[in-house]
Design an enzyme around this catalytic site. Structure first.
Site, short mmCIF file in Angstrom:
data_model
loop_
_atom_site.label_atom_id
_atom_site.label_comp_id
_atom_site.label_asym_id
_atom_site.label_seq_id
_atom_site.Cartn_x
_atom_site.Cartn_y
_atom_site.Cartn_z
CB SER A 72 -0.97 -0.05 1.18
OG SER A 72 -2.03 0.86 1.00
CG ASP A 96 -4.18 -1.85 0.90
OD1 ASP A 96 -3.26 -2.55 1.35
OD2 ASP A 96 -4.26 -0.63 1.10
#
Length: 298
Positions: free
Chosen positions: A40, A154
Site C-alpha cells: 500500500s 490493497d
C-alpha cells in the site's frame, strides 16, 4: 562504516508518509538501502525511493494542504469503491511514468490481494505504476484494479508488512517499519490549525462517512431477504478504517514474530487517518524520530 539495509514498509494510508522520514534518517545514519518491499503506502514510498524520485515526491507532499486532499477525492457513484482514483493516478504518473520494476537500481517488491483467486499477488516485475496502484487499492475506498483476470485490492488485506518478500543480501540489516502500531502518539511538531479549513475538511470526512454507509447499505439490502431495514450507520468510514488498522497491526506483529527483523520501527496508528496527507511535515518528522529511537536501542 556503511551498513546495508533490507527495508520493509507497511501499509497505513497517509501514515505511510512517515516512511519518508525513516528513509531520510537511515541514509543520514550511514545505511545503504539495498532492497525494499512494501504494501500500500509502503509500496508507493518504497517504489518512488527505488526509482530515485523521493526528494521531488517529498517536496510535493510538503506542499499538500487540506484543500489538496479534498481536490484529489474524486468520489464515484459506483458501489465498488468511494474514490475513482483517476486524479491520484495522474499525479503518480508524473513521478513514476512508464518505469518498469526491472529498471529500478535496487530490488523492489510489493504485494496486492486478489479477491477472485483469494490469494496474495506479488509484483517484482512489470509496470511499477500498476503494481503500486494495485497494492494501494484500499477495499471500498478505491475501485479495485482489474489485471489478467484478477481483481486486485490493497495488499494489507493479506500481508501488511511483507518481511517474507524482501530481497536479502549477506550481512544486511532487516528493518521493518510498521505505521499501524498500537502505541501512544505525541506530535513532534506544534502545527497551527486554521478553523475554516478544519471545518471544511470535517465536512468532506462526513461526506465520506455517509458515502461509505451507502456502500455498506447497498450490500446489506442485496442479501437481507426481507428482514427489517438496517439502521443508518454512523461514521462508517472511521469505524471500518480503524478496524482495518487493528487487523493490519495484528498481522504485522505476527510477521515480525516469525521473521524477527533486526530493527523494528513503530509509528502510532493515531498519528494520522487514511487521507491526512496535509500532515506530511509532521509525519515525516515522526518517522525520523521513531527511526532514531529504534537505532538507538540496537
Amino acid at each position: 562504516m556503511a551498513k546495508n539495509a533490507a527495508l520493509v514498509l507497511s501499509s497505513g494510508g497517509a501514515r505511510g508518509v512517515a516512511h519518508i522520514g525513516v528513509i531520510q534518517e537511515l541514509l543520514s545514519s550511514g545505511y545503504t538501502i539495498t532492497s525494499v518491499a512494501g504494501t500500500s503506502m509502503g509500496s508507493l514510498v518504497g517504489g518512488i525511493y527505488a526509482k530515485g524520485s523521493l526528494p521531488e515526491f517529498t517536496e510535493f507532499l510538503l506542499r499538500f494542504t487540506k484543500m489538496d486532499v479534498i481536490k484529489f477525492m474524486d468520489l464515484t457513484t459506483g458501489h465498488g469503491g468511494l474514490i475513482k482514483g483517476k486524479k491520484i493516478l495522474k499525479m503518480l504518473d508524473e513521478f513514476i511514468g512508464k518505469t518498469s520494476i526491472e529498471e529500478l537500481p535496487i530490488p523492489y517488491t510489493c504485494v496486492a490481494a486478489d479477491l477472485i483467486g483469494h490469494k496474495e499477488v506479488v509484483f517484482d516485475k512489470g509496470s511499477l505504476l500498476l503494481a503500486i496502484r494495485a497494492s494501494s487499492s484500499i477495499p471500498t475506498v478505491f475501485l479495485p484494479v482489474t489485471h489478467e483476470g484478477m481483481m486486485l485490492v490493497d495488499g494489507g488485506v493479506l500481508n501488511p508488512l511483507p518481511l517474507d518478500l524482501v530481497h536479502r543480501t549477506e550481512n544486511d540489516v532487516l528493518i521493518a517499519v510498521n505505521v499501524n502500531a498500537n502505541i501512544p502518539y505525541q506530535s513532534p511538531l506544534n502545527m497551527p490549525k486554521l478553523v475554516s479549513l478544519e471545518q471544511h475538511y470535517g465536512k468532506v470526512r462526513a461526506a465520506l462517512n455517509e458515502r461509505w454507509s451507502d456502500v455498506i447499505d447497498h450490500y446489506v439490502e442485496k442479501y437481507r431477504n426481507g428482514r427489517q431495514p438496517k439502521p443508518k450507520a454512523v461514521n462508517m468510514f472511521d469505524i471500518i478504517s480503524d478496524s482495518i488498522n487493528l487487523a493490519q497491526n495484528k498481522v504485522a506483529n505476527i510477521s515480525i514474530e516469525k521473521h524477527k527483523p533486526d530493527v523494528i520501527i513503530n509509528i502510532s496508528h493515531s498519528s494520522a487517518s487514511v487521507f491526512d496527507f496535509y500532515k506530511s511535515e509532521e509525519l515525516i518528522e515522526a518517522g525520523r524520530q521513531a527511526c532514531r529511537e529504534a537505532l538507538g536501542r540496537r
